[in-house]
Design an enzyme around this catalytic site. Structure first.
Site, PDB file in Angstrom:
ATOM      1  N   GLU A  55       0.830  -1.208   0.000  1.00 24.38           N
ATOM      2  CA  GLU A  55       0.000   0.000   0.000  1.00 24.38           C
ATOM      3  C   GLU A  55       0.865   1.258   0.000  1.00 24.38           C
ATOM      4  O   GLU A  55       1.871   1.338   0.712  1.00 24.38           O
ATOM      5  CB  GLU A  55      -0.923   0.006   1.231  1.00 24.38           C
ATOM      6  CG  GLU A  55      -1.862   1.204   1.256  1.00 24.38           C
ATOM      7  CD  GLU A  55      -3.044   1.003   2.190  1.00 24.38           C
ATOM      8  OE1 GLU A  55      -3.661  -0.079   2.130  1.00 24.38           O
ATOM      9  OE2 GLU A  55      -3.340   1.926   2.965  1.00 24.38           O
ATOM     10  N   PHE A 112       0.646   5.792  -0.368  1.00 27.55           N
ATOM     11  CA  PHE A 112      -0.229   6.965  -0.402  1.00 27.55           C
ATOM     12  C   PHE A 112       0.314   7.977  -1.399  1.00 27.55           C
ATOM     13  O   PHE A 112       1.501   7.943  -1.736  1.00 27.55           O
ATOM     14  CB  PHE A 112      -0.403   7.576   0.997  1.00 27.55           C
ATOM     15  CG  PHE A 112       0.884   7.904   1.700  1.00 27.55           C
ATOM     16  CD1 PHE A 112       1.597   9.071   1.393  1.00 27.55           C
ATOM     17  CD2 PHE A 112       1.393   7.054   2.669  1.00 27.55           C
ATOM     18  CE1 PHE A 112       2.784   9.372   2.045  1.00 27.55           C
ATOM     19  CE2 PHE A 112       2.583   7.363   3.328  1.00 27.55           C
ATOM     20  CZ  PHE A 112       3.286   8.520   3.012  1.00 27.55           C
ATOM     21  N   PRO A 149       1.980  11.153  -2.990  1.00 25.07           N
ATOM     22  CA  PRO A 149       2.990  12.051  -2.422  1.00 25.07           C
ATOM     23  C   PRO A 149       2.487  13.499  -2.443  1.00 25.07           C
ATOM     24  O   PRO A 149       1.494  13.813  -3.085  1.00 25.07           O
ATOM     25  CB  PRO A 149       4.163  11.881  -3.376  1.00 25.07           C
ATOM     26  CG  PRO A 149       3.541  11.513  -4.686  1.00 25.07           C
ATOM     27  CD  PRO A 149       2.280  10.763  -4.379  1.00 25.07           C
ATOM     28  N   ARG A 202       7.717   3.654   1.966  1.00 24.64           N
ATOM     29  CA  ARG A 202       9.137   3.365   2.134  1.00 24.64           C
ATOM     30  C   ARG A 202       9.423   1.971   1.611  1.00 24.64           C
ATOM     31  O   ARG A 202       8.532   1.141   1.475  1.00 24.64           O
ATOM     32  CB  ARG A 202       9.522   3.477   3.600  1.00 24.64           C
ATOM     33  CG  ARG A 202       9.321   4.906   4.112  1.00 24.64           C
ATOM     34  CD  ARG A 202      10.005   5.079   5.435  1.00 24.64           C
ATOM     35  NE  ARG A 202       9.437   6.237   6.131  1.00 24.64           N
ATOM     36  CZ  ARG A 202       9.347   6.310   7.444  1.00 24.64           C
ATOM     37  NH1 ARG A 202       9.779   5.307   8.208  1.00 24.64           N
ATOM     38  NH2 ARG A 202       8.839   7.377   8.002  1.00 24.64           N
ATOM     39  N   ALA A 214      21.902  -1.842 -19.693  1.00 29.89           N
ATOM     40  CA  ALA A 214      21.264  -3.127 -19.388  1.00 29.89           C
ATOM     41  C   ALA A 214      22.311  -4.237 -19.347  1.00 29.89           C
ATOM     42  O   ALA A 214      23.338  -4.162 -20.018  1.00 29.89           O
ATOM     43  CB  ALA A 214      20.215  -3.444 -20.452  1.00 29.89           C
ATOM     44  N   GLU A 258      22.239  -7.072 -20.604  1.00 31.71           N
ATOM     45  CA  GLU A 258      22.417  -7.655 -21.918  1.00 31.71           C
ATOM     46  C   GLU A 258      23.365  -6.832 -22.769  1.00 31.71           C
ATOM     47  O   GLU A 258      24.208  -7.364 -23.490  1.00 31.71           O
ATOM     48  CB  GLU A 258      21.049  -7.763 -22.593  1.00 31.71           C
ATOM     49  CG  GLU A 258      21.072  -8.431 -23.924  1.00 31.71           C
ATOM     50  CD  GLU A 258      19.782  -8.163 -24.691  1.00 31.71           C
ATOM     51  OE1 GLU A 258      19.505  -8.924 -25.613  1.00 31.71           O
ATOM     52  OE2 GLU A 258      19.089  -7.179 -24.372  1.00 31.71           O
TER      53      GLU A 258
END
Lengths: 646, 646
Positions: A65, A67, A69, A327, A463, A465
């Site tokens: 969960e 909220f 910002p 967080r 990346a 790869e």
């Protein structure tokens, strides 16, 4: 893993594996043409079905969960957090509804837009909270319509906390969550999966625990699909609550809300808001260490892990819902210790999918946006159809323009000052640009000691790869072949390969070598001469900002450059080089020089003029080596080009 | 061979290879989604475009004329001849219109049905002749509508030979080919390509050579696309005619009609019909050898070869039209000596395509009908859409039933007596059936010294590709695994491979190993136990005549078992194992036991009862080994099964 990926089409029923029961001759009349090569069942199920399937198979899961910002910057960071935490494999996330924060608006900090971003741009199954506070029935309908339009499929229906001390009657609105549930079902039938809140200790305003349980049952009967509970501090609290729910006939899934204590103040605040009492044994530990954040967090993690273990061990709990407080560290730590964090996330496709229901069938994209998937999603958001199985199949319209490079979900995570440190406070010529590209490839610090961790075309480090090509990439970037996208050729690696694998296990993945770069017109002239020698082998598209376009590709045909062969399915070809979408990409790729780089500098400054010169005069080139079983010839093409130039 | 296969989609124009011209930003708005992965330009062009492309590229070509046969048996043989001569690569064939033979009817010997079979079942570009004889305008319209419905796209518009000595006025009809041409253009606009006849010596009924040339020009102005000439005996005749045509402004292609003399009587008959005179130097050679067929044919071949060489060497002729008289040897010989016969026919797809315009996009089929493509075409003839790129894509309806196994284009080439010799005058048990299967595989004669060159499921000897599996197939057939279809696994052979290659050059083809067979329920029981060990690797479908169906395939998803990767295109996957179409195939595959085999024997006879027993009790099994890069495990599966049984 045949069964892992089974999927039932509408025309199914008769010919599925049934160990010998008669499927009769009737079934031979059915059409066998399923519209999608289902790679990933999850994309095709609604949330309650996913939960059901996890329950049936005994798989444990978690959800997170968040909220909304307060600031735009915080929104950018939250989206990056979504991307990182998505890797752990949450079943869903949910975004709370903040009546004070203009929650249904188009602001980048609104609940609606954060949830929209999670679904569409981060590919997360998302529940949007909605409360009755400050909303008329009509407001609610309009907001639900908006949520539906944005691709949201799940609503957590809540009354909401009173704004003052006590709840005030809503004129023309609802005063109970059950009425909101009924309203959603009346107005939107079965479209949304609806979640409601359960209170293991009873709602603080309820007459009694028993009365609150009856309220909860009413919400379920009104159409809720599952329950997420308020936080609690002891596993017994939840297990008793769950038994009591079952005793009065609540049969839907009940998911415990887990709150890892992360700090003294956040705990106090939450407790105050939820009118819960912290057990004495917890207070006894926390009070003495209240100024030691790390100690409190460690304790919180310990406590959460042991409580979660008790819940899981009870056999009554399969999924855990985490109140993250936006967080990352504590929740991730708890999940890792519980073994619920997915350490080896299998990619269903080589690119990040979107969770919008209309993109369910999408399984082909042009390679050009490989490092800018959010921009691709943004520019195709108005499409009604998405390519399914083949790029050539889609009847979708043109790409939308990308005018606003500053939409928060497209924005660079790095502020201007950092970008200047990476890309140069002052450029002295084209060579200083070559050097920026080279440092990005090598990971070595630039002259001023700063590592180049992003580029205008790629907000993330190289990346894994691409790392396979590092040595060659370094060499060519130093010489002014400014690479922005590439992939090595792959001749049948297992689909479980940690670097290049994707899709269900038991398959084989393939790639044609690809190289995309900006370079000067001198180099292009030599390159074109060299490419004549490779006419049968290498397909190329070369274009400048004005759209002057040189190619040897068969007209308008896409070239599949990544594909996979899997047991029991048609071939999946998720990445193509497509001549026409390349021209849309070209506009974006050239504009990024100006929007992201040139504009860091003062107008008329030499640095800005250097970037402007490159933008105006360089060509964007892409090369495909069609002979994927042989050694990649594209490096030879580049070598030949420089040899010709010398 | 990028250019070899270029194709322009409707939305093309802007982004094609243009060596640097501005394609502007407008083009980026075009949809890039071509609906077909064009493998074979020929399938997408109309005949006149094919001719034009051959002319532009300087490729020489030939075409073949046939007449409708008199008997049903002759029709079966003619269709086999079409299939064989198709291999040489004619640009088109044409079928003459025989007013006396009920040419527009549904009889198997009618012009209409022979042309229909050539287009749809043999995949040949076909011109249907049509004459004005005995037809009212309305008759002609109805017949043209029928031709269009059947997929015919080209008409040779002729007045036709008079039925008696002289042409009689047609009431409500046409008396000149030019009127027929106009009628076709009026009623069908540009739908048909229209061909007309040219007479190098002038039409026998024309006032003069010059008047006839003017007539010809009128026919072209009325809408004819090209001209095929009457036969002639000297190249000068044609070359003069061609120059005269050009002189009066005829610019369309003019194709010389070549008549290889094949026998004394056929020459005399043709000459009488066409009112031509045989040059004295030819008569002088032929008269003395008129009873020696071989000598006359040899002479005819010599003569045709040297005349054709003169025509081609003139630089004015690119295509040659052969009057075959429905015979194969002489024309094939001439073509081979001229180097026009295609010795290495490249397959555009691994199966024989149909030339019906609505099947132009068809590029995926279930593997089950691999040896019975005509039956597949028949059973899907009512489909409006054909799978394009992916089987999962087609919205086509169910398969039609195959009730009439005796349609001439589906019929076995072998008569009953021959089939009995191959498959046994008298069967003594299931083992004698095993032996028939084994002899078909090995090519060895059966107990009575007869080779088994066809089976109910396959009217031709074993495919070259299947020969790769011969040894293993022999072993399993001896033990009662009665194989009817198989393919080896292929892990990336060049698309030019003479055995397994298909599609344009520069590509790579792949296959998953496939095995399909009938077998007893005892063996199926053991097989199912063994297959548990191969659960992740082998997909199976097992069904009996009643439709009891056992499979481990993901519901309704087709498994691609043949695919190709080509330069600059999407992936082509022309063959799939599809769960639902397998149930349609099952009905056909079981019925063939009865229709083709059991019915050879008296009712109630032991032989018939053996076949009936197999039909009633055996299972049809198909197996796919998904691990195409590894050694084919299907033989191990069968070995394990027999080991379990012992």
């Amino acid at each position: 893993m045949v069964n892992e990926t089974q999927h039932t089409c509408s025309a199914s029923s008769s010919s599925k594996s049934d160990g010998g029961s008669s499927s009769g001759s009737e079934s031979s009349k059915d059409s066998s043409r399923c519209s999608t090569p289902v790679l990933d069942t999850d994309r095709h199920e609604r949330l309650r079905e996913k939960m059901r399937r996890r329950l049936d198979s005994g798989d444990r899961w978690f959800s997170l969960e968040f909220f909304p910002p307060r600031t735009a910057n915080a929104a950018v960071n939250l989206i990056s957090r979504f991307d990182r935490m998505a890797a752990g494999g949450p079943l869903f996330i949910d975004v709370t509804w903040h009546p004070a924060g203009d929650p249904a608006s188009d602001k980048e900090t609104s609940s609606m837009i954060i949830a929209n971003t999670a679904v569409n741009y981060c590919g997360l199954e998302t529940i949007l909270h909605m409360t009755c506070c400050n909303q008329t029935k009509d407001d609610i309908t309009v907001n639900l319509q908006k949520a539906k339009r944005l691709g949201l499929k799940n609503i957590m229906a809540l009354r909401g906390d009173p704004i003052g001390e006590e709840w005030e009657e809503e004129a023309d609105g609802f005063n109970y969550a059950v009425d909101l549930v009924k309203h959603i079902r009346n107005e939107f039938d079965d479209y949304f999966d609806v979640c409601v809140a359960g209170y293991p200790k009873g709602h603080p305003e309820a007459e009694s625990y028993e009365a609150d349980l009856r309220r909860l049952k009413e919400k379920v009967l009104a159409g809720a699909d599952f329950i997420i509970t308020q936080l609690f501090f002891r596993s017994e609290t939840f297990l008793k609550f769950m038994k009591d729910c079952q005793a009065i006939g609540i049969t839907c899934p009940i998911i415990p809300g887990i709150f890892p204590i992360q700090g003294y103040h956040s705990l106090r605040q939450l407790v105050k808001l939820s009118k819960l009492e912290v057990p004495q044994e917890i207070k006894d530990v926390i009070e003495p260490i209240k100024d030691n954040d790390a100690a409190i967090r460690n304790y919180g993690v310990e406590l959460a892990v042991s409580m979660c273990r008790e819940l899981l061990d009870s056999g009554m709990v399969h999924g855990l819902h985490f109140y993250t407080l936006n967080r990352e560290v504590a929740t991730t730590e708890v999940l890792k210790r519980l073994g619920l964090w997915n350490e080896d996330p299998r990619r269903p496709l080589p690119w990040a999918v979107s969770a919008h229901p209309k993109r369910r069938v999408e399984d082909v994209r042009p390679i050009f946006w490989a490092s800018r998937p959010k921009s691709y999603i943004y520019r195709t958001q108005e499409w009604d159809d998405f390519p399914n199985g083949r790029w050539g199949n889609s009847s979708s319209p043109a790409f939308g323009e990308l005018k606003d490079y500053y939409l928060f979900y497209l924005k660079s995570k790095s502020p201007r000052e950092e970008l200047l440190k990476m890309w140069g406070e002052e450029l002295t010529g084209e060579e200083s640009v070559f050097e920026v590209f080279t440092c990005y490839i090598t990971g070595e610090p630039n002259k001023n000691g700063h590592k180049v961790t992003c580029m205008p075309w790629n907000d993330d480090p190289l990346a894994t790869e691409t790392n396979l090509l590092k040595e060659q990439l370094e060499k060519v970037n130093r010489r002014g072949i400014l690479t922005i996208n590439s992939q090595p050729n792959i001749n049948g690696k297992p689909s479980t390969d940690p670097i290049v694998g994707w899709g269900p296990s038991g398959g084989y993945v393939f790639q044609k070598a690809y190289l995309e770069f900006f370079t000067s017109s001198e180099i292009v002239t030599a390159l074109l001469k060299v490419l004549k020698k490779y006419e049968l082998r290498v397909n190329y598209h070369i274009v400048n900002v004005k759209g002057q376009n040189i190619t040897n590709a068969p007209d308008l045909q896409p070239n599949a450059v990544t594909w996979g062969i899997f047991p029991g399915r048609e071939i999946i070809q998720p990445t193509v080089v497509d001549p026409v979408s390349f021209l849309s990409w070209k506009d974006e790729a050239f504009a990024l020089w100006i929007e992201q780089w040139a504009k860091l500098y003062e107008e008329e400054s030499p640095s800005r003029m250097i970037i402007q010169y490159i933008h105006d005069n360089y060509y964007l080139v892409n090369l495909v080596d069609n002979d994927f079983p042989l050694e990649n010839c594209l490096w030879q093409v580049v070598d030949d080009t420089f040899e010709l130039l010398n």
